[in-house]
Design an enzyme around this catalytic site. Structure first.
Site, PDB file in Angstrom:
ATOM      1  N   HIS A 163       0.839  -1.202   0.000  1.00 41.70           N
ATOM      2  CA  HIS A 163       0.000   0.000   0.000  1.00 41.70           C
ATOM      3  C   HIS A 163       0.875   1.254   0.000  1.00 41.70           C
ATOM      4  O   HIS A 163       2.042   1.200   0.406  1.00 41.70           O
ATOM      5  CB  HIS A 163      -0.866   0.053   1.275  1.00 41.70           C
ATOM      6  CG  HIS A 163      -1.948  -0.968   1.342  1.00 41.70           C
ATOM      7  ND1 HIS A 163      -2.171  -1.742   2.461  1.00 41.70           N
ATOM      8  CD2 HIS A 163      -2.887  -1.334   0.444  1.00 41.70           C
ATOM      9  CE1 HIS A 163      -3.202  -2.545   2.243  1.00 41.70           C
ATOM     10  NE2 HIS A 163      -3.650  -2.320   1.031  1.00 41.70           N
ATOM     11  N   CYS A 248      -2.181   0.890  10.001  1.00 37.62           N
ATOM     12  CA  CYS A 248      -3.248  -0.044   9.570  1.00 37.62           C
ATOM     13  C   CYS A 248      -4.190  -0.429  10.688  1.00 37.62           C
ATOM     14  O   CYS A 248      -5.313  -0.863  10.449  1.00 37.62           O
ATOM     15  CB  CYS A 248      -2.677  -1.367   9.072  1.00 37.62           C
ATOM     16  SG  CYS A 248      -1.250  -1.360   8.079  1.00 37.62           S
TER      17      CYS A 248
END
Length: 258
Positions: A163, A248
């Protein structure tokens, strides 16, 4: 006054089955991961954040990575459509949680796919990673939702890590930090500070000069402390085995009406 609520989600008992894309699979100790998660959430609370637990999604191994399920801008929630089919079930509980907090709710629709970990907000600029999990259709939808609210959406390529926020995050003054081998184009960011460790690229802004970061990046912590920041270190080693990082494990809601 900014709100200080953080969505978190308890690890699934199936955590060890979580996806890995850019790293070798390692054995995950689920009991230790739960201890690390509890210490992480306690660190948020210690620094003034109210943690809001999303309903667990025990059948979704990656559901602890709650950031991937939603993107927040001001009081508007954009429910993601994860790029991995196995993660699609994670969004329902998150949608319920943000709706209960009074957010306006929007959705990414097919054929768009988007993981929240591909979003980095710096003031009113929203960087979105075009990664293996987030596609161009979703980036167009993201623009349509947030640009009318005053955001500037900037798409950046992500090919070296899972990501965008696996590669870069930002300091309180807006300087983007990253581990250069993992950043496709550092020049896309107006101010970029290289850091010496992979996990040093990941910080959560706790308020003031405090930065929540993994204890696996001691050299970066020293660098940032030398620049006047205050690192708050947590051990998230079991989540790092699954390409997880400090960003996250929570969704910080700073723009709610309070």
């Amino acid at each position: 006054m900014p709100s200080k609520k953080a969505l978190v989600r308890r690890p699934s008992p199936r955590l060890a089955e979580g996806l890995v894309t850019h790293v070798q699979r390692e054995k995950v100790d689920v009991d230790l991961a739960l201890e690390q998660w509890e210490a992480y959430t306690q660190a948020l609370r210690t620094h003034g954040w109210e943690t809001v637990e999303v309903e667990p999604a025990d059948d979704c191994p990656d559901s602890v990575f709650v950031e991937d399920a939603v993107v927040m801008y001001k009081n508007v929630a954009l429910i993601a459509r994860p790029g991995a089919d196995s993660r699609r079930g994670e969004t329902e509980g998150v949608e319920e949680a943000v709706a209960q907090l009074g957010c306006s709710v929007n959705w990414i629709w097919e054929p768009g796919t988007l993981d929240g970990g591909d979003i980095l907000k710096v003031d009113d600029t929203i960087y979105v990673g075009r990664s293996g999990r987030t596609n161009s259709a979703a980036i167009q939808q993201l623009r349509a939702v947030f640009e009318p609210l005053g955001a500037r959406v900037v798409a950046v390529p992500v090919t070296r890590v899972l990501h965008l926020k696996s590669a870069v995050t930002a300091l309180p003054d807006g300087t983007v930090i990253g581990h250069v081998p993992h950043v496709d184009k550092p020049a896309l960011f107006p101010r970029f500070l290289p850091v010496p460790e992979e996990s040093g690229a990941h910080v959560v802004l706790l308020g003031g000069d405090k930065l929540l970061m993994a204890d696996s990046a001691p050299k970066t912590a020293e660098l940032l402390a030398d620049l006047g920041h205050e690192p708050v270190l947590v051990d998230i080693g079991e989540f790092e085995k699954l390409e997880g990082c400090v960003t996250c494990l929570s969704v910080r809601l700073r723009g709610l009406y309070v």
